[in-house]
Motif scaffolding. Structure first.
Motif, PDB file in Angstrom:
ATOM      1  N   THR A   1       8.048   9.632   0.572  1.00 51.90           N
ATOM      2  CA  THR A   1       6.580  10.347   0.413  1.00 51.90           C
ATOM      3  C   THR A   1       6.316  11.761   1.097  1.00 51.90           C
ATOM      4  OG1 THR A   1       6.119   7.948  -0.004  1.00 51.90           O
ATOM      5  CG2 THR A   1       4.264   9.638   0.139  1.00 51.90           C
ATOM      6  N   MET A   2       6.708  11.667   2.245  1.00 49.91           N
ATOM      7  CA  MET A   2       6.335  12.995   3.032  1.00 49.91           C
ATOM      8  C   MET A   2       6.974  14.259   2.435  1.00 49.91           C
ATOM      9  SD  MET A   2       6.205  11.653   6.935  1.00 49.91           S
ATOM     10  CE  MET A   2       6.425  13.307   7.574  1.00 49.91           C
ATOM     11  N   VAL A   3       8.555  14.121   2.035  1.00 49.62           N
ATOM     12  CA  VAL A   3       9.285  14.976   1.248  1.00 49.62           C
ATOM     13  C   VAL A   3       8.499  15.403  -0.135  1.00 49.62           C
ATOM     14  CG1 VAL A   3      11.298  15.544   0.217  1.00 49.62           C
ATOM     15  CG2 VAL A   3      11.470  14.453   2.485  1.00 49.62           C
ATOM     16  N   LEU A   4       7.982  14.441  -1.131  1.00 52.26           N
ATOM     17  CA  LEU A   4       7.326  14.830  -2.090  1.00 52.26           C
ATOM     18  C   LEU A   4       6.095  15.568  -1.622  1.00 52.26           C
ATOM     19  CD1 LEU A   4       7.801  11.140  -3.995  1.00 52.26           C
ATOM     20  CD2 LEU A   4       9.068  13.516  -4.481  1.00 52.26           C
ATOM     21  N   ASN A   5       5.400  15.020  -0.646  1.00 52.08           N
ATOM     22  CA  ASN A   5       4.107  15.704  -0.497  1.00 52.08           C
ATOM     23  C   ASN A   5       4.454  17.268  -0.091  1.00 52.08           C
ATOM     24  OD1 ASN A   5       1.397  15.053  -0.285  1.00 52.08           O
ATOM     25  ND2 ASN A   5       1.620  15.291   2.071  1.00 52.08           N
ATOM     26  N   GLN A   6       5.459  17.756   0.504  1.00 49.61           N
ATOM     27  CA  GLN A   6       5.803  18.977   0.957  1.00 49.61           C
ATOM     28  C   GLN A   6       6.070  19.595  -0.355  1.00 49.61           C
ATOM     29  OE1 GLN A   6       9.227  18.618   3.355  1.00 49.61           O
ATOM     30  NE2 GLN A   6       7.830  18.481   5.382  1.00 49.61           N
ATOM     31  N   GLN A   7       6.620  19.108  -1.487  1.00 48.21           N
ATOM     32  CA  GLN A   7       6.815  19.874  -2.590  1.00 48.21           C
ATOM     33  C   GLN A   7       5.320  19.959  -3.372  1.00 48.21           C
ATOM     34  OE1 GLN A   7       9.621  17.125  -4.680  1.00 48.21           O
ATOM     35  NE2 GLN A   7      11.479  17.990  -3.747  1.00 48.21           N
TER      36      GLN A   7
ATOM     37  N   MET B   1       0.747  -1.243  -0.143  1.00 47.14           N
ATOM     38  CA  MET B   1       0.077  -0.048  -0.028  1.00 47.14           C
ATOM     39  C   MET B   1       0.744   1.254  -0.083  1.00 47.14           C
ATOM     40  SD  MET B   1      -3.140  -0.380  -0.088  1.00 47.14           S
ATOM     41  CE  MET B   1      -3.985  -1.813  -0.438  1.00 47.14           C
ATOM     42  N   ILE B   2       2.021   1.373   0.861  1.00 45.58           N
ATOM     43  CA  ILE B   2       2.758   2.200   0.844  1.00 45.58           C
ATOM     44  C   ILE B   2       3.542   2.686  -0.442  1.00 45.58           C
ATOM     45  CG2 ILE B   2       4.733   3.469   2.028  1.00 45.58           C
ATOM     46  CD1 ILE B   2       3.902   2.083   4.679  1.00 45.58           C
ATOM     47  N   GLN B   3       3.820   1.496  -1.100  1.00 44.35           N
ATOM     48  CA  GLN B   3       4.565   1.586  -2.428  1.00 44.35           C
ATOM     49  C   GLN B   3       3.620   2.374  -3.339  1.00 44.35           C
ATOM     50  OE1 GLN B   3       7.703   1.137  -3.423  1.00 44.35           O
ATOM     51  NE2 GLN B   3       7.090   1.639  -5.183  1.00 44.35           N
ATOM     52  N   ALA B   4       2.252   1.959  -3.378  1.00 44.10           N
ATOM     53  CA  ALA B   4       1.429   2.383  -4.367  1.00 44.10           C
ATOM     54  C   ALA B   4       1.107   4.019  -4.030  1.00 44.10           C
ATOM     55  CB  ALA B   4      -0.046   1.588  -4.294  1.00 44.10           C
ATOM     56  N   PHE B   5       1.055   4.176  -2.752  1.00 43.66           N
ATOM     57  CA  PHE B   5       0.806   5.540  -2.425  1.00 43.66           C
ATOM     58  C   PHE B   5       2.109   6.501  -2.946  1.00 43.66           C
ATOM     59  CE2 PHE B   5       0.987   9.215   0.696  1.00 43.66           C
ATOM     60  CZ  PHE B   5      -0.249   9.902   0.606  1.00 43.66           C
ATOM     61  N   HIS B   6       3.080   5.881  -2.516  1.00 41.82           N
ATOM     62  CA  HIS B   6       4.346   6.915  -3.015  1.00 41.82           C
ATOM     63  C   HIS B   6       4.470   6.848  -4.612  1.00 41.82           C
ATOM     64  CE1 HIS B   6       8.366   8.124  -2.804  1.00 41.82           C
ATOM     65  NE2 HIS B   6       8.776   7.452  -3.897  1.00 41.82           N
ATOM     66  N   GLU B   7       3.899   6.130  -5.297  1.00 38.73           N
ATOM     67  CA  GLU B   7       3.856   6.223  -6.803  1.00 38.73           C
ATOM     68  C   GLU B   7       2.842   7.074  -7.058  1.00 38.73           C
ATOM     69  OE1 GLU B   7       3.425   2.094  -8.173  1.00 38.73           O
ATOM     70  OE2 GLU B   7       5.230   1.395  -7.510  1.00 38.73           O
TER      71      GLU B   7
ATOM     72  N   ARG C   1      -7.672   8.996  -5.665  1.00 39.42           N
ATOM     73  CA  ARG C   1      -7.170   8.007  -5.530  1.00 39.42           C
ATOM     74  C   ARG C   1      -6.090   7.954  -4.437  1.00 39.42           C
ATOM     75  NH1 ARG C   1      -4.606   7.120 -11.425  1.00 39.42           N
ATOM     76  NH2 ARG C   1      -3.635   5.411 -10.371  1.00 39.42           N
ATOM     77  N   ARG C   2      -5.126   8.937  -4.077  1.00 37.82           N
ATOM     78  CA  ARG C   2      -4.321   8.636  -3.003  1.00 37.82           C
ATOM     79  C   ARG C   2      -5.113   8.780  -1.582  1.00 37.82           C
ATOM     80  NH1 ARG C   2      -0.242  13.644  -2.741  1.00 37.82           N
ATOM     81  NH2 ARG C   2      -0.271  12.679  -0.525  1.00 37.82           N
ATOM     82  N   GLU C   3      -6.261   9.435  -1.616  1.00 37.01           N
ATOM     83  CA  GLU C   3      -6.932   9.346  -0.356  1.00 37.01           C
ATOM     84  C   GLU C   3      -7.539   7.907   0.003  1.00 37.01           C
ATOM     85  OE1 GLU C   3     -10.846  11.561   1.446  1.00 37.01           O
ATOM     86  OE2 GLU C   3      -9.904  12.690  -0.299  1.00 37.01           O
ATOM     87  N   CYS C   4      -8.112   7.272  -1.279  1.00 36.55           N
ATOM     88  CA  CYS C   4      -8.345   5.975  -1.018  1.00 36.55           C
ATOM     89  C   CYS C   4      -7.321   4.927  -0.452  1.00 36.55           C
ATOM     90  CB  CYS C   4      -9.064   5.259  -2.280  1.00 36.55           C
ATOM     91  SG  CYS C   4     -10.626   6.408  -2.737  1.00 36.55           S
ATOM     92  N   ILE C   5      -6.272   5.134  -0.821  1.00 35.54           N
ATOM     93  CA  ILE C   5      -5.165   4.290  -0.522  1.00 35.54           C
ATOM     94  C   ILE C   5      -4.734   4.618   0.953  1.00 35.54           C
ATOM     95  CG2 ILE C   5      -2.693   3.754  -0.827  1.00 35.54           C
ATOM     96  CD1 ILE C   5      -3.266   3.717  -4.003  1.00 35.54           C
ATOM     97  N   LEU C   6      -4.533   6.038   1.144  1.00 37.12           N
ATOM     98  CA  LEU C   6      -4.321   6.440   2.654  1.00 37.12           C
ATOM     99  C   LEU C   6      -5.104   5.846   3.723  1.00 37.12           C
ATOM    100  CD1 LEU C   6      -2.019   8.273   3.968  1.00 37.12           C
ATOM    101  CD2 LEU C   6      -4.074  10.217   3.724  1.00 37.12           C
ATOM    102  N   VAL C   7      -6.517   5.739   3.503  1.00 36.64           N
ATOM    103  CA  VAL C   7      -7.232   5.108   4.487  1.00 36.64           C
ATOM    104  C   VAL C   7      -6.897   3.754   4.764  1.00 36.64           C
ATOM    105  CG1 VAL C   7      -9.496   4.559   4.928  1.00 36.64           C
ATOM    106  CG2 VAL C   7      -9.106   6.727   3.803  1.00 36.64           C
ATOM    107  N   GLN C   8      -6.251   2.896   3.721  1.00 34.69           N
ATOM    108  CA  GLN C   8      -6.096   1.663   3.778  1.00 34.69           C
ATOM    109  C   GLN C   8      -4.784   1.209   4.402  1.00 34.69           C
ATOM    110  OE1 GLN C   8      -6.424  -0.314   0.229  1.00 34.69           O
ATOM    111  NE2 GLN C   8      -8.630   0.673  -0.301  1.00 34.69           N
ATOM    112  N   ILE C   9      -3.966   2.114   4.729  1.00 32.84           N
ATOM    113  CA  ILE C   9      -2.528   2.162   5.345  1.00 32.84           C
ATOM    114  C   ILE C   9      -2.597   2.006   6.617  1.00 32.84           C
ATOM    115  CG2 ILE C   9      -0.202   3.182   5.596  1.00 32.84           C
ATOM    116  CD1 ILE C   9      -0.559   4.291   2.813  1.00 32.84           C
ATOM    117  N   LYS C  10      -2.166   1.031   7.370  1.00 36.43           N
ATOM    118  CA  LYS C  10      -2.176   0.835   8.768  1.00 36.43           C
ATOM    119  C   LYS C  10      -0.771   0.323   9.289  1.00 36.43           C
ATOM    120  CE  LYS C  10      -6.652   1.093   9.354  1.00 36.43           C
ATOM    121  NZ  LYS C  10      -7.137   2.558   8.903  1.00 36.43           N
TER     122      LYS C  10
END
Length: 113
Positions: free
Chosen positions: A60-66, A1-7, A37-46
């Motif tokens: 991913t957090m660094v990319l998110n800041q950009q 899941m984290i990999q898909a979110f990162h992509e 799509r990111r929101e749907c995946i984010l809910v599933q990350i546990k």
């Protein structure tokens, strides 16, 4: 899941970095789709997370800041465009009806008795 979110995050960043004024509407639609799509995946990350997942999460957090800074820039550009359009509209209205803003409330007082 984290990999898909990162992509998806990397894809969103690429779309934002490649954005031009001419194709802004199309890009906005794809940005909205990617965010959904990111929101749907984010809910599933546990948790718990492995070390590799934690490192990927940090990247991913660094990319998110950009992404956040690019989205703020886009918002400012859109607001600037809206202000410019409103100014042009107001200017055009004054040209079409130049006497619209004149006051017709004036009174004349005769001082003769």
């Amino acid at each position: 899941m984290i990999q898909a979110f990162h992509e998806l995050t990397a894809e969103l960043l690429a779309v934002l970095e490649d954005m031009t004024f001419a194709e802004r509407q199309d890009k906005i639609e794809s940005i909205i789709e990617l965010i959904d799509r990111r929101e749907c995946i984010l809910v599933q990350i546990k948790p718990p997370f492995t070390d590799a997942e934690q490192q990927l999460g940090r990247r991913t957090m660094v990319l998110n800041q950009q992404i956040d800074s690019l989205l703020k820039l886009q918002k400012q550009e859109i607001q600037r465009d809206i202000l410019e359009i409103n100014k042009k509209k107001k200017s055009s209205n004054k040209y079409m009806n130049p006497y619209e803003s004149l006051s017709i409330d004036g009174m004349f007082y005769d001082k003769r008795n």
